[in-house]
Design a protein around this motif. Sequence first.
Motif, PDB file in Angstrom:
ATOM      1  N   LYS A 103       7.667  36.364  12.896  1.00 64.59           N
ATOM      2  CA  LYS A 103       8.696  37.304  13.019  1.00 64.59           C
ATOM      3  C   LYS A 103      10.091  36.505  13.253  1.00 64.59           C
ATOM      4  N   MET A 104      10.061  35.476  13.718  1.00 62.19           N
ATOM      5  CA  MET A 104      11.120  34.523  13.750  1.00 62.19           C
ATOM      6  C   MET A 104      11.561  33.987  12.363  1.00 62.19           C
ATOM      7  N   PHE A 105      10.418  33.452  11.611  1.00 65.98           N
ATOM      8  CA  PHE A 105      10.573  33.219  10.417  1.00 65.98           C
ATOM      9  C   PHE A 105      11.028  34.193   9.245  1.00 65.98           C
ATOM     10  N   ARG A 106      10.560  35.317   9.397  1.00 64.66           N
ATOM     11  CA  ARG A 106      10.718  36.619   8.556  1.00 64.66           C
ATOM     12  C   ARG A 106      12.279  36.924   8.697  1.00 64.66           C
ATOM     13  N   ASN A 107      12.624  36.594   9.905  1.00 67.82           N
ATOM     14  CA  ASN A 107      14.322  37.101  10.255  1.00 67.82           C
ATOM     15  C   ASN A 107      15.204  35.846   9.861  1.00 67.82           C
ATOM     16  N   GLY A 108      14.748  34.736   9.122  1.00 68.80           N
ATOM     17  CA  GLY A 108      15.294  33.829   8.708  1.00 68.80           C
ATOM     18  C   GLY A 108      15.829  32.570   9.694  1.00 68.80           C
ATOM     19  N   ASP A 109      14.943  32.930  10.871  1.00 71.71           N
ATOM     20  CA  ASP A 109      15.217  31.648  11.906  1.00 71.71           C
ATOM     21  C   ASP A 109      14.199  30.494  11.404  1.00 71.71           C
ATOM     22  N   VAL A 110      14.621  29.630  10.485  1.00 74.23           N
ATOM     23  CA  VAL A 110      13.596  28.563  10.056  1.00 74.23           C
ATOM     24  C   VAL A 110      13.787  27.240  11.093  1.00 74.23           C
ATOM     25  N   LYS A 111      14.477  27.150  11.588  1.00 74.35           N
ATOM     26  CA  LYS A 111      14.806  26.017  12.431  1.00 74.35           C
ATOM     27  C   LYS A 111      13.892  25.923  13.458  1.00 74.35           C
ATOM     28  N   PRO A 112      13.988  26.804  14.418  1.00 81.51           N
ATOM     29  CA  PRO A 112      13.229  27.096  15.537  1.00 81.51           C
ATOM     30  C   PRO A 112      11.762  27.140  15.172  1.00 81.51           C
ATOM     31  N   THR A 113      11.400  27.810  13.974  1.00 81.91           N
ATOM     32  CA  THR A 113       9.826  28.001  13.798  1.00 81.91           C
ATOM     33  C   THR A 113       9.457  26.742  13.159  1.00 81.91           C
ATOM     34  N   ALA A 114      10.255  25.791  12.356  1.00 82.96           N
ATOM     35  CA  ALA A 114       9.858  24.452  12.314  1.00 82.96           C
ATOM     36  C   ALA A 114       9.695  23.596  13.486  1.00 82.96           C
ATOM     37  N   SER A 115      10.619  23.911  14.488  1.00 79.25           N
ATOM     38  CA  SER A 115      10.579  22.997  15.552  1.00 79.25           C
ATOM     39  C   SER A 115       9.223  23.259  16.365  1.00 79.25           C
ATOM     40  N   LEU A 116       8.649  24.148  16.473  1.00 78.37           N
ATOM     41  CA  LEU A 116       7.352  24.641  16.966  1.00 78.37           C
ATOM     42  C   LEU A 116       6.377  24.020  16.474  1.00 78.37           C
ATOM     43  N   ILE A 117       6.054  24.331  15.293  1.00 80.61           N
ATOM     44  CA  ILE A 117       5.027  23.748  14.184  1.00 80.61           C
ATOM     45  C   ILE A 117       4.884  21.914  14.360  1.00 80.61           C
ATOM     46  N   GLU A 118       6.186  21.708  14.149  1.00 75.90           N
ATOM     47  CA  GLU A 118       6.436  20.119  14.241  1.00 75.90           C
ATOM     48  C   GLU A 118       6.012  19.702  15.562  1.00 75.90           C
ATOM     49  N   ALA A 119       6.232  20.341  16.786  1.00 71.28           N
ATOM     50  CA  ALA A 119       6.057  19.634  18.120  1.00 71.28           C
ATOM     51  C   ALA A 119       4.455  19.881  18.356  1.00 71.28           C
ATOM     52  N   VAL A 120       3.932  20.739  17.921  1.00 73.56           N
ATOM     53  CA  VAL A 120       2.345  20.996  18.131  1.00 73.56           C
ATOM     54  C   VAL A 120       1.832  19.808  17.147  1.00 73.56           C
ATOM     55  N   GLY A 121       2.243  19.685  15.732  1.00 71.83           N
ATOM     56  CA  GLY A 121       1.613  18.750  15.067  1.00 71.83           C
ATOM     57  C   GLY A 121       1.744  17.178  15.837  1.00 71.83           C
ATOM     58  N   ASP A 122       2.849  17.142  16.200  1.00 72.92           N
ATOM     59  CA  ASP A 122       2.992  15.682  16.916  1.00 72.92           C
ATOM     60  C   ASP A 122       2.156  15.159  18.154  1.00 72.92           C
ATOM     61  N   ILE A 123       1.434  16.245  18.540  1.00 71.30           N
ATOM     62  CA  ILE A 123       0.347  15.839  19.661  1.00 71.30           C
ATOM     63  C   ILE A 123      -0.991  15.803  19.286  1.00 71.30           C
ATOM     64  N   ILE A 124      -1.251  16.161  18.113  1.00 73.70           N
ATOM     65  CA  ILE A 124      -2.384  16.320  17.589  1.00 73.70           C
ATOM     66  C   ILE A 124      -2.722  14.672  16.686  1.00 73.70           C
ATOM     67  N   ALA A 125      -3.377  13.959  17.376  1.00 70.33           N
ATOM     68  CA  ALA A 125      -3.589  12.652  16.730  1.00 70.33           C
ATOM     69  C   ALA A 125      -4.825  12.757  15.903  1.00 70.33           C
ATOM     70  N   PRO A 126      -4.857  12.004  14.770  1.00 68.60           N
ATOM     71  CA  PRO A 126      -5.897  11.814  14.199  1.00 68.60           C
ATOM     72  C   PRO A 126      -7.333  11.441  14.694  1.00 68.60           C
ATOM     73  N   PRO A 127      -8.486  11.895  14.561  1.00 73.89           N
ATOM     74  CA  PRO A 127      -8.871  12.924  13.261  1.00 73.89           C
ATOM     75  C   PRO A 127      -8.671  14.590  13.770  1.00 73.89           C
ATOM     76  N   GLY A 128      -7.815  14.817  14.538  1.00 76.82           N
ATOM     77  CA  GLY A 128      -7.677  16.147  14.958  1.00 76.82           C
ATOM     78  C   GLY A 128      -7.084  16.851  13.794  1.00 76.82           C
ATOM     79  N   VAL A 129      -7.260  18.049  13.755  1.00 76.84           N
ATOM     80  CA  VAL A 129      -6.808  18.924  12.537  1.00 76.84           C
ATOM     81  C   VAL A 129      -5.604  20.126  13.076  1.00 76.84           C
ATOM     82  N   LEU A 130      -4.591  20.044  12.159  1.00 78.31           N
ATOM     83  CA  LEU A 130      -3.781  21.132  12.526  1.00 78.31           C
ATOM     84  C   LEU A 130      -3.877  22.323  11.556  1.00 78.31           C
ATOM     85  N   LYS A 131      -4.195  23.512  12.000  1.00 76.32           N
ATOM     86  CA  LYS A 131      -4.111  24.575  10.947  1.00 76.32           C
ATOM     87  C   LYS A 131      -3.070  25.589  11.421  1.00 76.32           C
TER      88      LYS A 131
END
Length: 243
Positions: A103-131
């Motif tokens: 919903k945030m992304f759809r409304n044009g709020d790209v930066k906070p959307t990206a921040s959440l995805i990036e933050a989750v990805g940062d704590i998943i160490a290989p071979p962990g999988v981010l979907k």
Amino acid sequence: MNASAATARHAISLIDLTDLSDDHAPDGIDALCARAAEYGTAAVCVWPEYVARCVELLDGSDVGIATVVNFPKGNQQTGVVLDQTLTALSDGATEIDVVLPYKMFRNGDVKPTASLIEAVGDIIAPPGVLKVILETGELDDEAIRGAAELAVGLGADFIKTSTGKTDVSATLGAARIMLEVIAATDRTVGLKPSGGIRTYDDAVAYLDLAAEMMGPEWATPSTFRFGASGLLDALLAEIVADR
């Protein structure tokens, strides 16, 4: 074995066998894990509170253990989502399916959307999988493409269509757009159609699309998953019919 039975067996190996029922009932978790191990699905996908139980039940198997965070509405605070992720990883989850704040992304709020995805990805160490779940039924085609490009650019290992909790779940049109994005990247990224995929013909349609766009050998557990709860029964019935 005829071609349809072989296709069904292949599709079974690509399933994330899922129990994300709204009531969070634990009743079916043991049976879910038993079936996943017996038939060799790629993973199970469960609510976070059942990760530890699945780890215990699937010890010694090759079945992955996926869970969901920021699920299903994609509107939780980043700190909450990170706590969910850290707990799930500590409990033994091997795969994290995070809902993009659509919903945030759809409304044009790209930066906070990206921040959440990036933050989750940062704590998943290989071979962990981010979907990353895009919730494509809530986005138009342009937004689906943009969300897919964002998720892939932030390091997603898979992009997933849907939570299965909205009126429109996976569609072939959305999957085609997502595969176009995947085909344009210079690293391996997988596709996970999820929600509403219940029949052998449904599975074949998505596998045919993947073969058309990515090549006939592309769809393996490392690049393609079905998120489904009822598909396994339909595929087993196709195999039985071949006998």
